[in-house]
Each structure stands twice: as structure tokens, then as C-alpha cells.
Scaffold this active site. Structure first.
Site, PDB file in Angstrom:
ATOM      1  N   TRP A  56       1.998  15.126  -4.594  1.00 17.56           N
ATOM      2  CA  TRP A  56       1.785  13.704  -4.260  1.00 17.56           C
ATOM      3  C   TRP A  56       0.283  13.781  -3.993  1.00 17.56           C
ATOM      4  O   TRP A  56      -0.342  14.367  -3.379  1.00 17.56           O
ATOM      5  CB  TRP A  56       2.241  13.311  -2.987  1.00 17.56           C
ATOM      6  CG  TRP A  56       2.300  12.028  -2.642  1.00 17.56           C
ATOM      7  CD1 TRP A  56       3.061  10.956  -2.982  1.00 17.56           C
ATOM      8  CD2 TRP A  56       1.250  11.363  -1.500  1.00 17.56           C
ATOM      9  NE1 TRP A  56       2.760   9.686  -2.332  1.00 17.56           N
ATOM     10  CE2 TRP A  56       1.829  10.148  -1.289  1.00 17.56           C
ATOM     11  CE3 TRP A  56       0.298  12.014  -0.818  1.00 17.56           C
ATOM     12  CZ2 TRP A  56       1.070   9.229  -0.747  1.00 17.56           C
ATOM     13  CZ3 TRP A  56      -0.287  11.141   0.017  1.00 17.56           C
ATOM     14  CH2 TRP A  56       0.104   9.928   0.149  1.00 17.56           C
TER      15      TRP A  56
ATOM     16  N   CYS B  85       4.047  16.768  -1.402  1.00 17.05           N
ATOM     17  CA  CYS B  85       3.743  18.105  -2.427  1.00 17.05           C
ATOM     18  C   CYS B  85       4.911  19.182  -2.061  1.00 17.05           C
ATOM     19  O   CYS B  85       5.469  19.435  -0.977  1.00 17.05           O
ATOM     20  CB  CYS B  85       2.599  18.743  -2.321  1.00 17.05           C
ATOM     21  SG  CYS B  85       1.109  17.652  -2.755  1.00 17.05           S
TER      22      CYS B  85
ATOM     23  N   GLU C 255      14.079  -3.285   8.616  1.00 13.17           N
ATOM     24  CA  GLU C 255      14.523  -2.180   7.844  1.00 13.17           C
ATOM     25  C   GLU C 255      14.917  -2.678   6.586  1.00 13.17           C
ATOM     26  O   GLU C 255      14.751  -2.141   5.580  1.00 13.17           O
ATOM     27  CB  GLU C 255      15.738  -1.198   8.759  1.00 13.17           C
ATOM     28  CG  GLU C 255      16.162  -0.048   7.683  1.00 13.17           C
ATOM     29  CD  GLU C 255      15.089   0.945   7.312  1.00 13.17           C
ATOM     30  OE1 GLU C 255      13.900   0.864   7.716  1.00 13.17           O
ATOM     31  OE2 GLU C 255      15.700   1.601   6.389  1.00 13.17           O
TER      32      GLU C 255
ATOM     33  N   ASN D 161      -0.235  22.487  -0.351  1.00 11.47           N
ATOM     34  CA  ASN D 161       0.412  21.196   0.258  1.00 11.47           C
ATOM     35  C   ASN D 161      -0.375  21.123   1.574  1.00 11.47           C
ATOM     36  O   ASN D 161      -0.671  21.794   2.481  1.00 11.47           O
ATOM     37  CB  ASN D 161       2.035  21.337   0.501  1.00 11.47           C
ATOM     38  CG  ASN D 161       2.309  20.286   1.447  1.00 11.47           C
ATOM     39  OD1 ASN D 161       1.857  19.208   1.092  1.00 11.47           O
ATOM     40  ND2 ASN D 161       3.475  20.389   1.979  1.00 11.47           N
TER      41      ASN D 161
ATOM     42  N   GLU E 298      10.289  -1.145  -0.640  1.00  3.76           N
ATOM     43  CA  GLU E 298       9.835   0.356  -1.180  1.00  3.76           C
ATOM     44  C   GLU E 298      10.688   0.640  -2.531  1.00  3.76           C
ATOM     45  O   GLU E 298       9.931   1.364  -3.487  1.00  3.76           O
ATOM     46  CB  GLU E 298      10.025   1.353  -0.101  1.00  3.76           C
ATOM     47  CG  GLU E 298      11.536   1.690   0.220  1.00  3.76           C
ATOM     48  CD  GLU E 298      11.566   2.444   1.397  1.00  3.76           C
ATOM     49  OE1 GLU E 298      10.567   3.275   1.726  1.00  3.76           O
ATOM     50  OE2 GLU E 298      12.621   2.640   2.162  1.00  3.76           O
TER      51      GLU E 298
HETATM   52  C1  G6P Z   1       8.040   8.518   4.373  1.00  2.29           C
HETATM   53  C2  G6P Z   1       9.225   7.963   3.931  1.00  2.29           C
HETATM   54  C3  G6P Z   1      10.256   6.983   4.765  1.00  2.29           C
HETATM   55  C4  G6P Z   1      10.357   7.769   6.257  1.00  2.29           C
HETATM   56  C5  G6P Z   1       8.845   8.165   6.651  1.00  2.29           C
HETATM   57  C6  G6P Z   1       8.884   8.933   7.980  1.00  2.29           C
HETATM   58  O1  G6P Z   1       7.215   7.472   4.635  1.00  2.29           O
HETATM   59  O2  G6P Z   1       9.287   7.697   2.398  1.00  2.29           O
HETATM   60  O3  G6P Z   1      11.630   6.906   4.275  1.00  2.29           O
HETATM   61  O4  G6P Z   1      10.815   6.755   7.083  1.00  2.29           O
HETATM   62  O5  G6P Z   1       8.104   8.835   6.039  1.00  2.29           O
HETATM   63  O6  G6P Z   1       9.571  10.215   7.731  1.00  2.29           O
HETATM   64  P1  G6P Z   1      10.398  11.289   8.838  1.00  2.29           P
HETATM   65  O7  G6P Z   1      10.690  12.338   7.846  1.00  2.29           O
HETATM   66  O8  G6P Z   1       9.297  11.260   9.710  1.00  2.29           O
HETATM   67  O9  G6P Z   1      11.576  10.420   9.407  1.00  2.29           O
END
Ligand code: G6P
Length: 611
Positions: free
Chosen positions: A73, A2, A484, A99, A491
């Protein structure tokens, strides 16, 4: 997740809010809304993106110098017009954007209902808004105190902004667990979930701490801590420019960010990997280096792509520094009563620095007495502030929801750490240490050469844009790269994809192989090269389709595979950084060809600030 924006000053608030929401849309895009205050509070909100909100509001003038906006979201309640923020209290006194999650919302809602309060939405946010309204109506308190009293009854996380129709000169903002930044202008203030909507107006910002409540008038900001003490706000200067959060001529942020990697990797090691003196320095770890050298174990925590970077870290620390490593999903770590010793080092990896599960895992690790380090991209975010020490990646703002440059910069930091600790521990000889540094410096130029293969990769993508499944294989250091690659594909293109250690294929996934499912094999030349060649043969023997990422000049795999993508030669430590780039491009082109919104894939959000 959000996105929250707010404005108070002399400008028309609406353009500031809409611009800000567009910058924050990566945090969620299920619905959007704004509230404008001038004599009365007008709320406009609808399901969909910020562009839908703009259409909904039309061209009629919407005036107000105070306002707030939200892009959602969904957590509680489906994405629809009613559940969209801002929410108005039942008595029309308060409007709120929020949020986070109010965990005890069901109980609070029941109690308010018993007292005759009506609800319009299914959201936890409306419960909080009505609670504030109820306290205000039934006690002799002002708006600030009503907000404080309501928050004292709430269990959960929030970053929120409140306006009260009876006190039309102020915004009230509060934070616990969900980020909020205030931009300080000249007799005007900007509010947002992160600094990207603010940087075009001012570089002076204040990051709220957990428990802070800010009472913001045009000419004055009063910051109070959870103990209700007035605190002197710590004003910090932003270090990035507006240009860094534009698409810069690329069709999507994701493509721009993939192409930025030579620069972002270099920015991440600049001043740290020193070619002239063949030395490596990490200022952020200077004080804790003796503990790192003595560490009996490292536990790496993260989510999503950051967890994959952590898996590469496992290979790096074990190989180069000979320290045992465990890599944990932050969410799992918290809930399984982990064994953490005082001489363990916990490393939290996060692009945003705000992921709720990672933050909660950090708190737990600290309670257990571990030294906790952070590898984060967003300067001033919560994780760097919660950790004992750390290293920033200098990837610059990452806007595309699918993480690309943040991953390679995280691996860059992990490689620097492993090399440095390995040298200090005496595991790496001076000669090996110098060789690793010399090779490090070459990574950006090699990455640039891979980007020049974009058209070739696009052609491969065009052949497989309609598949329904894909398998990604890698061994050793390159196994996390396979994970990855699979994550990137699923995704943004919604094609089911799985990453597997290549040798494990024969224990299950081999049953899936047919002449329709592409098998993407990361097979650059390293110690297990011969083995992965055998794995490719196993796929071909079953009429499988092989797309192989190989080292330049590899004729053996070229003769076996359906397609090869040749990348510059590099040893394992750096092959992880290089080999992920073609996989990012492959996913990107497939998703674009399938008509998917690559920057804002369905159901996802960039910064997951709920548990
Ligand atoms: C979400 C995003 C991912 C990311 C994950 C962890 O799922 O869509 O792309 O890898 O969060 O986020 P961070 O900010 O902790 O790396």
C-alpha cells in the site's frame, strides 16, 4: 498496511509466499513481489495485485527454500514496478521487505548519496536497505549487526524482513510499530504481518514485540530484545481455523462477513450475556470494573468504522450508565494536546488492533495516566497488548476491506459494557437489566431475518446503482448508523455519500435534495420517531427520493417513502445493530452492480499501520 510474508525450511518457498500474499492482500494491493534465495537472491516484482505477479513470473520453475514476499500500500513513491518491494541494496548484498514509514528517510538518503550510494526507487524502504548495505560494506560487522546499526539510525515504524546474500541460511526480522508474527513449524518457520497466512501450516505462533529482532534459521530461532538480550520466545496457539478465512461459497468476503453477523454477534456475547441466570459477565474487565463504575468521563478513540462504533458507544454509556462520553478520531486526539485526567477511562476500538493512529493515541493516554481499555478483534495484536485491560470481539477474521461484522461486534461489546456498568452503578433497575439481557439474546435471530431481505434490497440497489450522490439520515442512536451507512457506500462504490443527523438536514444538505439523489433514512420506532417522520416529509416535499429502514409493520412511513426495508422491532440499544445490516447490503449490491472490487476498494487498506 502492506503485507509481509517469509518462509524458511524444506518446502519450496514460492507457493507458501504466494498463498500468504493472497491472504494478506487486504492490507494493500498496489504492487507485489517476492525474493527467493538459493545460492543467489532472485527478486520478482511488479505493479498490481498478487495475480499480476503470478502472471509476471509465468510458469518457469522458481526454486528456493528461503524467501519473502510483499504486497504494498503505497506511502512513498507511486505504485509502479520499481517502487514495489522487495528492494535490493545498491551493492546487491541485502534484500528487504518493509511495512511502515521511515520518517527520516530524506536525510538518510542525502547522506548516503553524498557517499556515492545510488538509488533506483523513490521509497523510504530502499533508503533503509541501502543504509544496511552501506554499514555492512564499511564496517566489520555481520548481517544482524548491520541491520541493528541501521535501525538505530532510523526514526519511524517498521515491520521488516531482510536476507543477506553472504549469509544464505537465515532470515532477519525486526519490528517497531508494525506487526510481525512468526509461525513455528517442524524445522521450518513462517513469517507474516498477521496470522492468516500461517494458520494453514501451524497454530503455534510468536508475536514479536516492539524492538525485537529475530534471527531465523531453519532449525533455530533466536529472539533478541532491543537491549540485545536473548529472550525466550512466548509461543501462543492460534484459535481460528483456515476455513474461517475462505469465502465459504460467497462471491465476496464482504458478503460472507455480512451474512456471518448473526453468528459473530452471538459469538461475541456467548458466555458473557447469560440467559439462564439473567446476568452479564465481562471477564476482561473484572479487575477494572470498580474504576469503570466510578469513572467521571469516558473518552473513546478509534478510526473509520471503529470510530462510528465509538459514537454508538457514546449513546450507550450516557443512556445506560450515565457517564459522560467524548468520542475522538485517534489521529485528532493525539495532535490537539488533549486534557486527560487520571480518573478518565479511555477506550480504544479497533478491528485490527494495529491502526497506527489508535496505537499512538493509546500511548499518549497512558502517558497522561488514564486507564486505557481496548475493544479489539485480532487476538494478540498490538492494541490488546498495549492496553491495561479489554474485551475481544469474537467476529472471526474480517478480510473484506470494508468493515461489517467487526462493527456490529464492537457495538455488541459496547452494549454489554454499558449495561454492566449501568447495573453496577445502580442506574439500571434489576427489572430493566433483565429486560435488556432478554432482548440481547434475540439480536442474532432478528439479524438473520434481515438477511432474508437481501433480494428486496438488491432490487432497490438496482434502481440506484448509477447515482452520484446519496444522503443518509438518522437521529439519536441511529445517527452513527447513518454515518456508517454512508461510509460503506462511498468506500466500496465510489459514490459520494454523507451521513447527517436528520434534524441538521435543514441547515445545509436540504439544498442538495432533488429527484435524483436517494435519501436513506434510518427511521425505526424510537423516542424521536415522530420527528424523523417530519424529516421524511421535508424530503418528499422537495421531490426527494426516500429509502427508509423502518420497524416491521410501519404503515405511516411506508405510505410516504419510495422504498421501505422493514426490520424487526427492537429498542434503540439494539436497533443500531439491526439497522446497519440493510445499509451494508445496499452498499454491497450497488458496488457489485457498478463493477467495483468490493473486497479491495481502490486506495484503501484494511489495516492502516501508518500515521
Ligand atoms: C481502515 C479500514 C476501515 C477501518 C479503519 C480502522 O480505514 O479500511 O475499515 O474501520 O481502518 O481500522 P481498525 O482496524 O482500527 O478498526
Amino acid at each position: 498496511m502492506c503485507g509481509i510474508v517469509g518462509y524458511i525450511g524444506d518446502r519450496e518457498a514460492l507457493p507458501v509466499l504466494i498463498n500468504g500474499l493472497k491472504r494478506l492482500e487486504y492490507r494493500g494491493y498496489d504492487s507485489a513481489g517476492v525474493a527467493l534465495l538459493r545460492n543467489q537472491i532472485d527478486v520478482y516484482k511488479c505493479k498490481g495485485k498478487v495475480s499480476d505477479l503470478e502472471r509476471f513470473m509465468g510458469d518457469a520453475p522458481h526454486s528456493g527454500n528461503i524467501g519473502m514476499g510483499h504486497t504494498r500500500w503505497a506511502t512513498h513513491g507511486e505504485p509502479n514496478d520499481v517502487n514495489a518491494h522487495p528492494h535490493t541494496s545498491y551493492n546487491g548484498k541485502f534484500v528487504i521487505i518493509h511495512n511502515g514509514i521511515i520518517e527520516n528517510y530524506a536525510r538518510l538518503r542525502e547522506r548516503l548519496k553524498e557517499r556515492g550510494v545510488h538509488f533506483k526507487s523513490e521509497t523510504d524502504t530502499e533508503v533503509l536497505c541501502n543504509l544496511i548495505g552501506y554499514i555492512y560494506e564499511n564496517s566489520e560487522v555481520d548481517a544482524e549487526m548491520a541491520v541493528r546499526l541501521a535501525l538505530s539510525k532510523v526514526v519511524g515504524a517498521y515491520g521488516l524482513v531482510v536476507m543477506c546474500v553472504d549469509e544464505p541460511d537465515k532470515l532477519i526480522a525486526a519490528r517497531k510499530g508494525s506487526p510481525l508474527v512468526i509461525g513455528v513449524g517442524n524445522e521450518e518457520y513462517f513469517l507474516a504481518s498477521d496470522a492468516t497466512p500461517i494458520v494453514e501450516y501451524t497454530k503455534s505462533v510468536i508475536y514479536l514485540n516492539d524492538g525485537d529482532v529475530a534471527i531465523i534459521r531453519k532449525e533455530q530461532l533466536i529472539l533478541k530484545t532491543s537491549a540485545q538480550d536473548v529472550a525466550v520466545p512466548k509461543v501462543q496457539q492460534l484459535t481460528f481455523d483456515i476455513g474461517e478465512i475462505d469465502k465459504g461459497g460467497y462471491e465476496h468476503f464482504m458478503l460472507k462477513e455480512i451474512f456471518e453477523q448473526p453468528q459473530s454477534i452471538e459469538d461475541t456475547f456467548r458466555g458473557r450475556v447469560r440467559a439462564d441466570e439473567l446476568e452479564l459477565h465481562l471477564g476482561g474487565l473484572y479487575e477494572v470494573l470498580p474504576q469503570l463504575v466510578e469513572a467521571k468521563r469516558i473518552v473513546i478513540i478509534g478510526c473509520g468504522t471503529s470510530w462510528h462504533a465509538g459514537l454508538v458507544g457514546e449513546y450507550l454509556f450516557e443512556d445506560l450508565a450515565r457517564i459522560p462520553v467524548e468520542v475522538e478520531y485517534a489521529s485528532e486526539f493525539r495532535y490537539r494536546n488533549p486534557i486527560i485526567h487520571k480518573d478518565d477511562i479511555v477506550i480504544a476500538i479497533s478491528q485490527s488492533g494495529e491502526t497506527a493512529d489508535t496505537l499512538a493515541a493509546i500511548k499518549l493516554a497512558k502517558e497522561k495516566g488514564a486507564l486505557v481499555l481496548g475493544i479489539c478483534n485480532v487476538v494478540g495484536s498490538s492494541i490488546p497488548r498495549e492496553t491495561d485491560a479489554g474485551v475481544y470481539t469474537h467476529a472471526g477474521p474480517e478480510i473484506g476491506v470494508a468493515s461489517t461484522k467487526a462493527f456490529t461486534c464492537q457495538v455488541t461489546v459496547l452494549a454489554m459494557m454499558a449495561i454492566l456498568i449501568g447495573k453496577k452503578k445502580g442506574v439500571l433497575s434489576t427489572e430493566r437489566y433483565h429486560d435488556l439481557i432478554k432482548e440481547f439474546i434475540k439480536v442474532p435471530a432478528k439479524t438473520q431475518r434481515i438477511l432474508a431481505l437481501a433480494d428486496h434490497i438488491k432490487k432497490i440497489a438496482s434502481l440506484y446503482q448509477n447515482v452520484t450522490n446519496a444522503l443518509y439520515l438518522g437521529r439519536g442512536y441511529l445517527f452513527p448508523v447513518a454515518l456508517e451507512g454512508a461510509l460503506k457506500l462511498k468506500e466500496i462504490s465510489y459514490i459520494h455519500a454523507e451521513g447527517y443527523p436528520a434534524a441538521e438536514m435543514k441547515h445545509g444538505p436540504i439544498a442538495l435534495i432533488d429527484d435524483k439523489m436517494p435519501v436513506v433514512v434510518v427511521a425505526t420506532k424510537d423516542s424521536s420517531y415522530e420527528k424523523i417522520v417530519s424529516n421524511i416529509q421535508e424530503v418528499k416535499a422537495r421531490s426527494g427520493i426516500v429509502i427508509a429502514v423502518v420497524t416491521e409493520g410501519d404503515t405511516v412511513i411506508r405510505d410516504m417513502a419510495d422504498h421501505v426495508i422493514e426490520i424487526p422491532e427492537a429498542e434503540n440499544v439494539y436497533a443500531t445493530l439491526l439497522s446497519v445490516v440493510p445499509l451494508q447490503l445496499l452498499s454491497y449490491y450497488i458496488a457489485v452492480m457498478r463493477g467495483c472490487n468490493v473486497d479491495q476498494p481502490r486506495n484503501l487498506a484494511k489495516s492502516v499501520t501508518v500515521e
